[in-house]
Design a protein around this motif. Structure first.
Motif: not given
Length: 236
Positions: A196-218
């Motif tokens: 992922v590009p760092l500047n596109k990360v909207n939010s994150f949890t301990h095991n997910t990253v959110i980019i434009n409403d798309k939830q991606l696993p960490v």
């Protein structure tokens, strides 16, 4: 634009096998084939070749002798039954060394090396991130993608899916190569299958990253690297 491939091998069955493999890979075509290195040399003095598949043991002139004689060399993949020539071949900056009998999966790995080498030659010509781009082979053409437009990259076995705000592209490239090639100041791998590009990360949890409403696993092994990249980015 198709990749022009040339085959030089004194064994007809070997030439036919490589031809059949090339015909199965989109974006690659055969521009010439020869049964001896001398005819191959003569063609290379005037013809346009991007990728050369060449045997080593041939009468009159060996494959190594042909390669050494070339001033302006195409990318080269050696196809031979003799493993002992591998060291000499790599000294000549050969892209890959295929030992006969050549299976299709191993052939595809060599093609992947060609694609990755081509990408590495065209990466990041701009001095600023906003100007940086890479070319990717998508279907039958090379497509320019600006790094700033990438929202994330997903691995699909030997392919990657590049998601931008406008379009999704699929190309034959391994995610490990992209992990090494992309600037770590702007991109981070968060999972074995995602960059992922760092500047596109909207939010994150301990095991997910959110980019434009798309939830991606960490992934667990990538979590600390992701957090460190975020922290480093805050101090720039």
């Amino acid at each position: 634009m198709d990749v022009n491939c040339m085959i030089v091998d004194d064994e007809p069955p070997a030439r036919e096998l490589i031809k059949s493999y090339i015909e199965r890979v989109e974006g690659f075509k055969i521009c010439a084939e020869f049964s001896n290195a001398i005819d191959g040399y003569n063609y290379l003095q005037k013809g346009t070749v991007d990728l050369l598949f060449i045997d080593i043991q041939m009468p009159k002139m060996t494959g190594i002798e042909l390669i050494r004689s070339l001033v302006d060399r195409p990318k080269i993949i050696v196809t031979t039954a003799y493993r002992e020539y591998a060291a000499e071949g790599f000294d000549l900056s050969i892209l890959d060394y295929l030992v006969k009998p050549i299976v299709f999966n191993r052939f595809l790995q060599a093609i992947s090396k060609y694609n990755q080498f081509t990408l590495s030659e065209t990466a990041f010509p701009g001095t600023l991130f906003e100007e940086s781009y890479m070319f990717f082979r998508v279907e039958k053409q090379m497509v320019k993608i600006y790094l700033k437009e990438i929202e994330y990259i997903e691995s699909i076995q030997d392919y990657i899916k590049i998601i931008t705000s406008e379009k999704t592209y699929i190309t034959y490239t391994r995610i490990g190569f992209m992990d090494e090639k992309l600037p770590e100041s702007h991109f981070v791998r968060i999972h074995k299958s995602f960059i992922v590009p760092l500047n596109k990360v909207n939010s994150f949890t301990h095991n997910t990253v959110i980019i434009n409403d798309k939830q991606l696993p960490v992934g667990r092994v990538y979590k600390q690297r992701f957090l460190t990249s975020l922290e480093r980015g805050k101090h720039k």
